[in-house]
Design a protein around this motif. Sequence first.
Motif, mmCIF file in Angstrom:
data_model
loop_
_atom_site.group_PDB
_atom_site.id
_atom_site.type_symbol
_atom_site.label_atom_id
_atom_site.label_comp_id
_atom_site.label_asym_id
_atom_site.label_seq_id
_atom_site.Cartn_x
_atom_site.Cartn_y
_atom_site.Cartn_z
ATOM 1 N N THR A 1 13.826 23.055 17.678
ATOM 2 C CA THR A 1 14.176 22.568 19.006
ATOM 3 C C THR A 1 13.577 23.504 20.039
ATOM 4 O OG1 THR A 1 16.259 21.691 18.163
ATOM 5 C CG2 THR A 1 16.095 21.996 20.547
ATOM 6 N N PRO A 2 12.666 23.020 20.870
ATOM 7 C CA PRO A 2 12.060 23.891 21.891
ATOM 8 C C PRO A 2 13.105 24.348 22.905
ATOM 9 C CG PRO A 2 10.853 21.822 21.685
ATOM 10 C CD PRO A 2 12.118 21.681 20.902
ATOM 11 N N GLN A 3 13.033 25.599 23.297
ATOM 12 C CA GLN A 3 13.909 26.173 24.308
ATOM 13 C C GLN A 3 13.025 26.676 25.450
ATOM 14 O OE1 GLN A 3 17.259 26.166 23.903
ATOM 15 N NE2 GLN A 3 17.087 25.344 21.839
ATOM 16 N N GLN A 4 13.599 26.759 26.644
ATOM 17 C CA GLN A 4 12.841 27.287 27.786
ATOM 18 C C GLN A 4 13.711 28.226 28.597
ATOM 19 O OE1 GLN A 4 11.307 23.941 29.990
ATOM 20 N NE2 GLN A 4 9.441 23.921 28.761
ATOM 21 N N PHE A 5 13.104 29.298 29.068
ATOM 22 C CA PHE A 5 13.727 30.272 29.943
ATOM 23 C C PHE A 5 13.024 30.157 31.292
ATOM 24 C CE2 PHE A 5 13.664 34.560 31.818
ATOM 25 C CZ PHE A 5 15.027 34.830 31.870
ATOM 26 N N HIS A 6 13.808 29.993 32.371
ATOM 27 C CA HIS A 6 13.240 29.842 33.714
ATOM 28 C C HIS A 6 13.700 31.001 34.596
ATOM 29 C CE1 HIS A 6 12.073 25.692 32.816
ATOM 30 N NE2 HIS A 6 13.225 25.611 32.199
#
Length: 102
Positions: free
Chosen positions: A20-25
Motif C-alpha cells: 500500500t503506497p504511503q505519502q508524507f507531505h
Amino acid sequence: MNQTQPESPGTTVPGLFPFTPQQFHRNNLTQHYLDEGTGPPVVMLHGNPTWSYYYRNLVLALRDSHRCIVPDHIGRAVSPAPSRCSADRRGRTAIHSASRSY
C-alpha cells in the motif's frame, strides 16, 4: 519466470509490488514510502537511482516480524520533484521540519 519492475513506480502489483503506497507531505513536498508490518522497526534506505522496489523481497520476508519502513528520495519514483529553483532549500527545510515533528 522473469519479473520486471512495474512501469509506474508506486503502482501496487500483486505478487510483484503488493504494498500500500504511503505519502508524507510537508512544506509543499511529497515523499512516497512503504510502511509494512509490525514489530521492531527496520528502516531501509536505497541509493540513487533506485526506489523502494529495490527492497520489495526483503520487506516481504520481514513484515511478519518487523515494521519495515522504506522511504523514497524526493524527486524519485512517485515522490514528485520540487521546483528546480528552490529544490535544495525546500528539501533541507522539509527534512528539518519532519525530524522535529516526531
